[in-house]
Design a protein around this motif. Structure first.
Motif, PDB file in Angstrom:
ATOM      1  N   GLY A 146       0.814  -1.209   0.000  1.00  0.00           N
ATOM      2  CA  GLY A 146       0.000   0.000   0.000  1.00  0.00           C
ATOM      3  C   GLY A 146       0.843   1.252   0.000  1.00  0.00           C
ATOM      4  N   ARG A 147       0.200   2.385   0.254  1.00  0.00           N
ATOM      5  CA  ARG A 147       0.872   3.682   0.309  1.00  0.00           C
ATOM      6  C   ARG A 147       0.937   4.151   1.755  1.00  0.00           C
ATOM      7  N   LEU A 148       2.159   4.429   2.191  1.00  0.00           N
ATOM      8  CA  LEU A 148       2.404   4.784   3.584  1.00  0.00           C
ATOM      9  C   LEU A 148       2.271   6.290   3.782  1.00  0.00           C
ATOM     10  N   PRO A 149       1.309   6.747   4.598  1.00  0.00           N
ATOM     11  CA  PRO A 149       1.285   8.171   4.962  1.00  0.00           C
ATOM     12  C   PRO A 149       2.280   8.399   6.104  1.00  0.00           C
ATOM     13  N   TYR A 150       3.114   9.429   5.978  1.00  0.00           N
ATOM     14  CA  TYR A 150       4.152   9.601   6.991  1.00  0.00           C
ATOM     15  C   TYR A 150       4.344  11.078   7.337  1.00  0.00           C
ATOM     16  N   ARG A 151       4.866  11.258   8.509  1.00  0.00           N
ATOM     17  CA  ARG A 151       5.385  12.557   8.934  1.00  0.00           C
ATOM     18  C   ARG A 151       6.823  12.339   9.367  1.00  0.00           C
ATOM     19  N   LEU A 152       7.741  13.039   8.730  1.00  0.00           N
ATOM     20  CA  LEU A 152       9.166  12.886   9.030  1.00  0.00           C
ATOM     21  C   LEU A 152       9.663  14.146   9.719  1.00  0.00           C
ATOM     22  N   ARG A 153      10.316  13.937  10.859  1.00  0.00           N
ATOM     23  CA  ARG A 153      10.909  15.055  11.592  1.00  0.00           C
ATOM     24  C   ARG A 153      12.394  14.789  11.815  1.00  0.00           C
ATOM     25  N   ARG A 188      21.648  14.372  16.695  1.00  0.00           N
ATOM     26  CA  ARG A 188      20.712  14.431  15.573  1.00  0.00           C
ATOM     27  C   ARG A 188      19.755  13.248  15.674  1.00  0.00           C
ATOM     28  N   LEU A 189      18.492  13.519  15.453  1.00  0.00           N
ATOM     29  CA  LEU A 189      17.480  12.485  15.602  1.00  0.00           C
ATOM     30  C   LEU A 189      16.530  12.518  14.418  1.00  0.00           C
ATOM     31  N   LEU A 190      16.310  11.352  13.801  1.00  0.00           N
ATOM     32  CA  LEU A 190      15.336  11.193  12.725  1.00  0.00           C
ATOM     33  C   LEU A 190      14.119  10.475  13.278  1.00  0.00           C
ATOM     34  N   ARG A 191      12.937  11.025  13.033  1.00  0.00           N
ATOM     35  CA  ARG A 191      11.696  10.418  13.538  1.00  0.00           C
ATOM     36  C   ARG A 191      10.682  10.360  12.403  1.00  0.00           C
ATOM     37  N   VAL A 192      10.099   9.169  12.195  1.00  0.00           N
ATOM     38  CA  VAL A 192       9.059   8.968  11.196  1.00  0.00           C
ATOM     39  C   VAL A 192       7.879   8.302  11.891  1.00  0.00           C
ATOM     40  N   ASP A 193       6.715   8.940  11.853  1.00  0.00           N
ATOM     41  CA  ASP A 193       5.534   8.327  12.433  1.00  0.00           C
ATOM     42  C   ASP A 193       4.411   8.318  11.405  1.00  0.00           C
ATOM     43  N   TYR A 242      -1.218   3.415  14.908  1.00  0.00           N
ATOM     44  CA  TYR A 242      -0.102   4.357  14.999  1.00  0.00           C
ATOM     45  C   TYR A 242       1.229   3.617  15.111  1.00  0.00           C
ATOM     46  N   ALA A 243       2.209   4.060  14.318  1.00  0.00           N
ATOM     47  CA  ALA A 243       3.571   3.535  14.385  1.00  0.00           C
ATOM     48  C   ALA A 243       4.541   4.711  14.451  1.00  0.00           C
ATOM     49  N   ASP A 244       5.582   4.554  15.240  1.00  0.00           N
ATOM     50  CA  ASP A 244       6.542   5.640  15.471  1.00  0.00           C
ATOM     51  C   ASP A 244       7.947   5.043  15.465  1.00  0.00           C
ATOM     52  N   TRP A 245       8.790   5.485  14.494  1.00  0.00           N
ATOM     53  CA  TRP A 245      10.167   5.002  14.359  1.00  0.00           C
ATOM     54  C   TRP A 245      11.119   6.168  14.560  1.00  0.00           C
ATOM     55  N   ARG A 246      12.141   5.961  15.403  1.00  0.00           N
ATOM     56  CA  ARG A 246      13.148   6.995  15.652  1.00  0.00           C
ATOM     57  C   ARG A 246      14.534   6.377  15.601  1.00  0.00           C
ATOM     58  N   MET A 247      15.488   7.158  15.129  1.00  0.00           N
ATOM     59  CA  MET A 247      16.878   6.706  15.144  1.00  0.00           C
ATOM     60  C   MET A 247      17.807   7.901  15.292  1.00  0.00           C
ATOM     61  N   SER A 248      18.865   7.715  16.060  1.00  0.00           N
ATOM     62  CA  SER A 248      19.862   8.765  16.235  1.00  0.00           C
ATOM     63  C   SER A 248      20.785   8.783  15.025  1.00  0.00           C
ATOM     64  N   GLY A 259      23.890  10.557  15.213  1.00  0.00           N
ATOM     65  CA  GLY A 259      25.212  10.966  15.668  1.00  0.00           C
ATOM     66  C   GLY A 259      25.584  10.196  16.921  1.00  0.00           C
ATOM     67  N   GLY A 260      26.874   9.947  17.113  1.00  0.00           N
ATOM     68  CA  GLY A 260      27.318   9.213  18.288  1.00  0.00           C
ATOM     69  C   GLY A 260      26.906   7.752  18.210  1.00  0.00           C
ATOM     70  N   GLU A 261      26.619   7.166  19.357  1.00  0.00           N
ATOM     71  CA  GLU A 261      26.186   5.769  19.404  1.00  0.00           C
ATOM     72  C   GLU A 261      24.820   5.615  18.741  1.00  0.00           C
ATOM     73  N   GLN A 262      24.715   4.634  17.843  1.00  0.00           N
ATOM     74  CA  GLN A 262      23.472   4.448  17.100  1.00  0.00           C
ATOM     75  C   GLN A 262      22.389   3.926  18.032  1.00  0.00           C
ATOM     76  N   ARG A 263      21.237   4.598  18.051  1.00  0.00           N
ATOM     77  CA  ARG A 263      20.101   4.196  18.883  1.00  0.00           C
ATOM     78  C   ARG A 263      18.840   4.164  18.029  1.00  0.00           C
ATOM     79  N   TYR A 264      17.946   3.222  18.360  1.00  0.00           N
ATOM     80  CA  TYR A 264      16.705   3.046  17.613  1.00  0.00           C
ATOM     81  C   TYR A 264      15.545   2.873  18.595  1.00  0.00           C
ATOM     82  N   TRP A 265      14.378   3.397  18.174  1.00  0.00           N
ATOM     83  CA  TRP A 265      13.142   3.219  18.939  1.00  0.00           C
ATOM     84  C   TRP A 265      12.027   2.879  17.951  1.00  0.00           C
ATOM     85  N   LEU A 266      11.138   1.956  18.331  1.00  0.00           N
ATOM     86  CA  LEU A 266       9.975   1.639  17.513  1.00  0.00           C
ATOM     87  C   LEU A 266       8.792   1.367  18.434  1.00  0.00           C
TER      88      LEU A 266
END
Length: 465
Positions: free
Chosen positions: A254-261, A269-274, A297-303, A305-312
């Protein structure tokens, strides 16, 4: 007649040029003790090929063409052409007005340029603006209309001010945070102001042939500025998977609706896509699967810079936190929660799972794994799971269907220890890593299904896996 600050600036700033025409005019008293107001001086030059290093750290003006006026202790340079970096100057006005006795002289620059993305980024990366770290390694191409305004005190201890505006229409940007992160057909009005930070309005662009739009803002903190990029769009799931270089079958369509911050805060630096996931079908066993028309609702985040960190976080069903030092999967620290709220920050090495499921259908999961096998390009390194603790309301598909089952999985030497606890079955299994080694079974109790009265005699364990 002119202030020491202006005199010093003229001696330092003027590096080259040709005067085609000029005149000097002095009017006033000749005696040395006459007041400043009793005399006036005017100077005029028509210039070409002028080179002006108007302020250290800022790109010098080259090939300048225009006029210089000096009158009553002030200076003005009006340019109708020239170059700044590789940009063409449409017009520029450079002034050093006469200052009051107790005020420092100010250099005022107002220039309009026919510029480029490359030059715009060089200004943000190499000038005295506090934006070098934020825009480090950004690159791009395309035309920009630029306006540069500076207010620089010509005395130490005073804060300069800069206002730089870029207008883009069809530009391209390459961002360094992920390979192939190329944004095309960029249009919008971008601005950096010393007092307000970096911003963008009317931002539109295309990524992977799909339109996105949004804005950029800056938070002014006590000791720094934090830039926030906020864009929205829709993306076909299969196209996104191809961009991420995933070649296997996908359980989503399908087609994913997203908001990228994107938060740019120095090296933090933090990338967040929900996403609401409405429009995306997920082919997974319950409770993780969903129809395309469902909202979840789904929320993905990743750093970045520095140590790589992920959240889902995925609905109320799954929460994941991972820390990946030096991008080494075998040094991962992670926590996964199923149906137990948000996962806490991990502290111990390895991956740990805690959860509860109302139902676990083993047959459905086998079918899922058969439909979506591991692709050839996926890593074959051992999965770094250290421990799992899962409470299952009803286990289906193993023949005895225990209810209220506690399942505990942990590493034990060269294999796995599996603890089971329910009214139907309780005990421990030792499952070695080697496929040909025997499984050790030690049960406290096992309640087998009772034979059906009048039924056909047979193997009571035939349906048990």
């Amino acid at each position: 007649v002119i202030s020491p600050a202006l005199d010093d600036w003229l001696r330092r700033a003027i590096r080259a040029g040709t005067v085609d025409e000029g005149f000097f005019q002095y009017q006033g008293a000749l005696n040395a003790d006459a007041s400043r107001e009793a005399r006036s001086m005017a100077l005029y030059f028509r210039l070409r090929e002028a080179e002006l290093d108007y302020q250290p750290g800022w790109p010098a003006l080259r090939e300048g063409r225009g006029e210089l006026f000096m009158e009553n202790g002030g200076l003005r340079v009006a340019l109708s052409g020239g170059r700044l970096l590789d940009s063409r100057i449409r017009e520029a006005d450079i002034r050093v007005p006469r200052a009051a006795a107790d005020e420092p002289a100010h250099l005022l620059v107002d220039a309009r340029l026919q510029s480029s993305v490359a030059d715009g980024l060089r200004i943000l990366q190499d000038s005295p603006l506090p934006t070098a770290e934020t825009f480090a390694a950004w690159s791009g191409e395309g035309a920009l209309e630029t306006r540069l305004q500076l207010d620089i005190p010509l005395a130490a201890g005073h804060v300069p001010r800069a206002d730089v505006r870029f207008s883009a229409n069809g530009a391209r940007l390459s961002l360094p945070y992920m390979p192939g992160l190329d944004i095309e057909a960029v249009q919008g009005d971008f601005r950096f102001d010393t007092a307000r930070g970096f911003s963008a309005r009317g931002l539109k662009a295309r990524f992977l042939e799909e339109t996105l739009q949004g804005r950029i803002d800056t938070e002014i903190l006590a000791d720094r500025q934090r830039t926030l990029v906020d864009v929205q769009g829709r993306m076909p799931v299969d196209r996104l998977a191809q961009w991420l270089d995933y070649r296997g079958p996908l359980p989503a369509s399908g087609r994913l609706p997203y908001r990228l911050r994107l938060r740019l805060d120095g090296r933090d630096r933090l990338l967040r896509v929900d996403s609401s996931l409405q429009g995306v079908a997920i082919d997974m066993p319950a409770p993780f699967g969903k129809r395309a028309d469902e909202v979840r609702y789904a929320d993905w985040r990743m750093s970045l810079g520095g140590e790589q960190r992920y959240w889902l976080d995925y609905g109320e069903f799954l929460s994941l936190v991972l820390s990946l030092p030096d991008k080494d999967w075998q040094r991962v620290r992670g926590e996964v929660r199923l149906g137990l709220g948000l996962a806490p920050p991990p502290s111990a090495p390895g991956l740990r799972l805690r959860g509860q499921l109302a139902d676990l259908d083993v047959g459905a999961w086998r079918q899922f794994l058969a439909r979506y096998p591991r692709s050839a390009g996926e890593s074959t390194e051992p999965f770094p799971l250290r421990e799992a603790r899962l409470h299952v309301g009803r286990l289906v598909g193993v023949g005895i269907d225990p209810e209220d089952l506690l399942l505990v999985l942990r590493r034990a030497g060269q294999g796995w220890a599996v603890e089971l606890d329910s009214r139907v079955i309780a005990g421990e299994l030792l499952v070695p890593d080697g496929e040909r080694q025997p499984i050790r079974v030690q049960l406290e109790h096992l309640h087998l299904p009772a034979p059906t009265p009048g039924g056909t005699p047979g193997d009571a364990l035939a349906s048990i896996d």
